[in-house]
Design a protein around this motif. Sequence first.
Motif, PDB file in Angstrom:
ATOM      1  N   ALA A  51       0.788  -0.993  -0.035  1.00  0.00           N
ATOM      2  CA  ALA A  51      -0.056   0.273  -0.153  1.00  0.00           C
ATOM      3  C   ALA A  51       0.863   1.215   0.083  1.00  0.00           C
ATOM      4  O   ALA A  51       0.505   2.222  -0.655  1.00  0.00           O
ATOM      5  CB  ALA A  51      -0.946  -0.031   0.729  1.00  0.00           C
ATOM      6  N   ARG A  55       0.835   3.722  -3.149  1.00  0.00           N
ATOM      7  CA  ARG A  55       0.395   5.149  -2.424  1.00  0.00           C
ATOM      8  C   ARG A  55       1.385   6.699  -3.123  1.00  0.00           C
ATOM      9  O   ARG A  55       0.831   7.634  -3.753  1.00  0.00           O
ATOM     10  CB  ARG A  55      -0.104   5.102  -0.723  1.00  0.00           C
ATOM     11  N   LYS A  58       1.377   6.018  -6.877  1.00  0.00           N
ATOM     12  CA  LYS A  58      -0.328   7.127  -6.879  1.00  0.00           C
ATOM     13  C   LYS A  58      -0.322   9.092  -7.155  1.00  0.00           C
ATOM     14  O   LYS A  58      -0.541   9.356  -7.902  1.00  0.00           O
ATOM     15  CB  LYS A  58      -1.468   7.290  -6.199  1.00  0.00           C
ATOM     16  N   LEU A 256      -4.979  -0.388  -4.885  1.00  0.00           N
ATOM     17  CA  LEU A 256      -5.059   0.223  -2.764  1.00  0.00           C
ATOM     18  C   LEU A 256      -5.833  -0.175  -2.124  1.00  0.00           C
ATOM     19  O   LEU A 256      -6.235  -0.947  -0.924  1.00  0.00           O
ATOM     20  CB  LEU A 256      -4.910   1.530  -2.956  1.00  0.00           C
ATOM     21  N   GLU A 260      -6.041  -2.497   1.025  1.00  0.00           N
ATOM     22  CA  GLU A 260      -6.352  -1.784   1.750  1.00  0.00           C
ATOM     23  C   GLU A 260      -7.581  -1.667   2.461  1.00  0.00           C
ATOM     24  O   GLU A 260      -8.309  -1.948   3.874  1.00  0.00           O
ATOM     25  CB  GLU A 260      -6.570   0.108   2.367  1.00  0.00           C
TER      26      GLU A 260
END
Length: 298
Positions: A51, A55, A58, A256, A260
């Motif tokens: 994750a 991130r 992203k 993600l 998550e």
Amino acid sequence: MSFRVTQGTLARGVLAGLQTNMTQLQRTQEQLSSGRKLNRPSDSPVDTVSAMQLRADKARTTQYGRNVDNGLSWLSTADTTLGQATDMVDRVRQLVVSAGNGALPQESLDAMAKEIDQIRDGLIQLGNTQYAGKYVFGGTMTETPPFDSTTGAYGGNTSAVNRTVSDDPKSGTVAVNVPGSTVFTSMLDSGTGILDSISSALKAGNVTAVNAQLGNLDAAASAMRSVQSTVGAKVNRLESIQTLANGHLDTITNGLANAENIDLPSTIIQLQMQQNAYQAALGATAKIIQPSLMDFLR
């Protein structure tokens, strides 16, 4: 070797099992209430690392997207401006061709000269076009007007305003500006510029000098169209990058979500099973741990 199992040992074992069940139940309830299966790194170290990487990817892709949007705005502004400038230059050519036959009276030539002067002022205004408070045609000198409103002299530079749009070390940077010196300077310089020379020749009634500027005017118009085509090619390139980046962003978002977020139906079923298991464990414990002699002596 045998071990003696006492009532206390049995009670501690049962309580430890109940505590484990309760911990699992509490974790599932927390996931269900938050909608996330990763509420802390210890929930799943492997998914946590994944994750964090997603991130970071992203955030990087989102920033590239903002850079692309900004670059497209710069280039679109330049493209629109160059289109208007090309129309003006085409109008000048029409006037030059009309004046070149030598049959027009001086009054008509003077009127043409006035129109060309107005076109020159309009081109200076276009050369000082801004986007978001920045001058598009001034190179990296974006805070001051690149063209003098009176003389038409260019005060900018030829440096590139770059935007980083991808990780590629070779093609990940795109210049989104057009230095005005490559487009307007040959036409706008006072006294020596093409438009000023045509205007002066018209006012003097010198048709030969007007015709002599036709080749220079065509060369300047050709250079302007060439720059405009380059701008169009960059717009197409950035739009392609934008499409790919949006697709990549969708992939990251899905990754993600998988890393998550919980699967709601599965988590609800899991919670119900854990609640049933906990209740069953309580019932079994009540039967296993019977009152002892010590309980009666308290």
